[in-house]
Write a protein that holds these residues in place. Structure first.
Motif, mmCIF file in Angstrom:
data_model
loop_
_atom_site.group_PDB
_atom_site.id
_atom_site.type_symbol
_atom_site.label_atom_id
_atom_site.label_comp_id
_atom_site.label_asym_id
_atom_site.label_seq_id
_atom_site.Cartn_x
_atom_site.Cartn_y
_atom_site.Cartn_z
ATOM 1 N N GLY A 34 -57.774 35.557 -38.708
ATOM 2 C CA GLY A 34 -56.549 34.771 -38.824
ATOM 3 C C GLY A 34 -55.712 34.856 -37.565
ATOM 4 O O GLY A 34 -56.099 35.524 -36.587
ATOM 5 N N TYR A 35 -54.567 34.181 -37.583
ATOM 6 C CA TYR A 35 -53.719 34.102 -36.394
ATOM 7 C C TYR A 35 -52.252 34.058 -36.820
ATOM 8 O O TYR A 35 -51.903 33.485 -37.859
ATOM 9 C CB TYR A 35 -54.059 32.846 -35.589
ATOM 10 C CG TYR A 35 -53.679 32.922 -34.136
ATOM 11 C CD1 TYR A 35 -54.627 33.261 -33.170
ATOM 12 C CD2 TYR A 35 -52.378 32.678 -33.724
ATOM 13 C CE1 TYR A 35 -54.283 33.352 -31.828
ATOM 14 C CE2 TYR A 35 -52.027 32.759 -32.386
ATOM 15 C CZ TYR A 35 -52.986 33.096 -31.442
ATOM 16 O OH TYR A 35 -52.636 33.196 -30.116
ATOM 17 N N PHE A 36 -51.403 34.693 -36.013
ATOM 18 C CA PHE A 36 -49.957 34.653 -36.209
ATOM 19 C C PHE A 36 -49.379 33.644 -35.231
ATOM 20 O O PHE A 36 -49.371 33.857 -34.023
ATOM 21 C CB PHE A 36 -49.359 36.036 -35.974
ATOM 22 C CG PHE A 36 -47.856 36.094 -36.064
ATOM 23 C CD1 PHE A 36 -47.170 35.483 -37.112
ATOM 24 C CD2 PHE A 36 -47.116 36.765 -35.101
ATOM 25 C CE1 PHE A 36 -45.788 35.537 -37.198
ATOM 26 C CE2 PHE A 36 -45.731 36.833 -35.179
ATOM 27 C CZ PHE A 36 -45.067 36.221 -36.231
ATOM 28 N N ALA A 37 -48.922 32.503 -35.764
ATOM 29 C CA ALA A 37 -48.418 31.420 -34.917
ATOM 30 C C ALA A 37 -47.040 30.995 -35.396
ATOM 31 O O ALA A 37 -46.748 31.033 -36.597
ATOM 32 C CB ALA A 37 -49.373 30.231 -34.946
ATOM 33 N N VAL A 85 -57.985 38.595 -44.296
ATOM 34 C CA VAL A 85 -57.757 37.279 -43.707
ATOM 35 C C VAL A 85 -56.268 36.962 -43.827
ATOM 36 O O VAL A 85 -55.716 36.958 -44.934
ATOM 37 C CB VAL A 85 -58.583 36.182 -44.406
ATOM 38 C CG1 VAL A 85 -58.330 34.825 -43.749
ATOM 39 C CG2 VAL A 85 -60.070 36.523 -44.359
ATOM 40 N N ILE A 86 -55.623 36.712 -42.694
ATOM 41 C CA ILE A 86 -54.174 36.548 -42.653
ATOM 42 C C ILE A 86 -53.810 35.108 -42.294
ATOM 43 O O ILE A 86 -54.152 34.626 -41.221
ATOM 44 C CB ILE A 86 -53.546 37.513 -41.624
ATOM 45 C CG1 ILE A 86 -53.929 38.957 -41.956
ATOM 46 C CG2 ILE A 86 -52.026 37.353 -41.575
ATOM 47 C CD1 ILE A 86 -53.576 39.957 -40.860
ATOM 48 N N GLU A 87 -53.148 34.414 -43.219
ATOM 49 C CA GLU A 87 -52.628 33.070 -42.953
ATOM 50 C C GLU A 87 -51.137 33.219 -42.656
ATOM 51 O O GLU A 87 -50.318 33.313 -43.564
ATOM 52 C CB GLU A 87 -52.848 32.158 -44.150
ATOM 53 C CG GLU A 87 -54.323 31.968 -44.512
ATOM 54 C CD GLU A 87 -54.505 30.986 -45.662
ATOM 55 O OE1 GLU A 87 -53.663 30.079 -45.790
ATOM 56 O OE2 GLU A 87 -55.473 31.141 -46.418
ATOM 57 N N ALA A 88 -50.793 33.268 -41.376
ATOM 58 C CA ALA A 88 -49.408 33.526 -40.970
ATOM 59 C C ALA A 88 -48.963 32.470 -39.972
ATOM 60 O O ALA A 88 -48.752 32.751 -38.795
ATOM 61 C CB ALA A 88 -49.275 34.922 -40.375
#
Length: 273
Positions: free
Chosen positions: A258-261, A35-38
């Motif tokens: 997760g999402y890269f924003a 899970v990626i918090e980016a």
């Protein structure tokens, strides 16, 4: 009548007692996913140099702790091939960068190497129309008796814009999120609005607006539709799989969540009067 009523009462009591029995369901447990918090945010008025990315994994339904991921290598590269490395903060699952350079309109690519697999995702840094004022209305809500707070901004004309609004209240543990597009107010003044009908004098609100891409807007609309507008964050594991813009190029079947924003943000702290 008494002969009929007594057996009925015994049966009713038995049913009520049986309703109190706790049943632990045996649920199938899938292999943990990354899970990626980016979410790279550039608060107006700041340099935007300090950024963090957090890595965790999914866990079992009954587990109370979220496992963090350590030992990964994380970097972000911009369209000028400048590389920003994120250094691990020991035993936290958080990776920080202190020399990040945010530039509106530039494309950034996230790269994560973890357990021999490479994850990557790209996104354009989004701009944001600033908050112009915050107003309180003591006759809001459906009943006309609730305290309501609005944060106003002027949407840019002749371009499509997408926003993520978040409201964190001192009287709630969760954060309220709302994704919005300017389809019906393009080029006009608009606002975000509090969604808490228990506000009272002295309560505080930390509200923020973030400029986001159309793709992130679509992602957040789906996520909010599944878990509701109130949650611990947009990266909490939902009841159903929602894939973001980050892919596992080493093993596509082992995709992350997760999402890269990347986007400008404007933040306000407001105390209810």
């Amino acid at each position: 009548m008494k002969k009929i009523l007594f057996p009925f009462l015994i049966l009713l009591i038995g049913l009520c007692c049986s309703c109190e029995e706790v049943v632990d369901l045996k649920l199938d447990t899938a292999a943990p996913r990354l899970v990626i918090e980016a979410s790279i945010v550039w608060a107006k008025g700041s340099t935007g140099n300090a950024q963090k990315i957090k890595l965790t994994t999914t866990t079992g339904y009954y587990d109370t702790e979220t496992p963090v991921v350590t030992g990964a290598k994380i970097s972000i590269t911009n369209s000028s091939n400048t590389v920003f490395n994120f250094v691990e903060i020991p035993n936290t699952g958080e990776y920080s960068c202190t020399n990040f350079v945010p530039e509106i309109g530039k494309t950034y690519t996230l790269t994560i190497i973890n357990n021999g697999e490479t994850y990557t995702g790209s996104e354009i840094f989004q701009s944001l129309a600033p908050i112009t004022r915050v107003e309180q209305n003591n006759e809001g809500g459906i009943t006309g008796k609730d305290i309501e707070v609005k944060a106003y901004f002027n949407d840019p004309a002749n371009e499509d814009n997408y926003y993520l609004f978040s409201y964190q209240y001192s009287n709630e543990a969760t954060i309220s999120y709302r994704a919005e597009e300017d389809k019906f107010f393009q080029g006009n003044e608009f606002f975000s609005r509090s969604q808490n009908d228990e506000l009272k004098a002295g309560d505080t609100i930390e509200l923020s607006h973030m400029g986001i891409s159309k793709e992130y807007y679509n992602y957040m609309n789906i996520l909010i539709g599944i878990v509701g507008s109130n949650s611990g964050g947009p990266f909490q594991t939902p009841a159903a799989t929602v894939r973001g813009n980050i892919k596992n190029i080493s093993n596509p079947k082992n995709y992350p969540l997760g999402y890269f924003a990347l986007g400008e943000t404007d933040l306000r702290h407001y105390v209810i009067q």
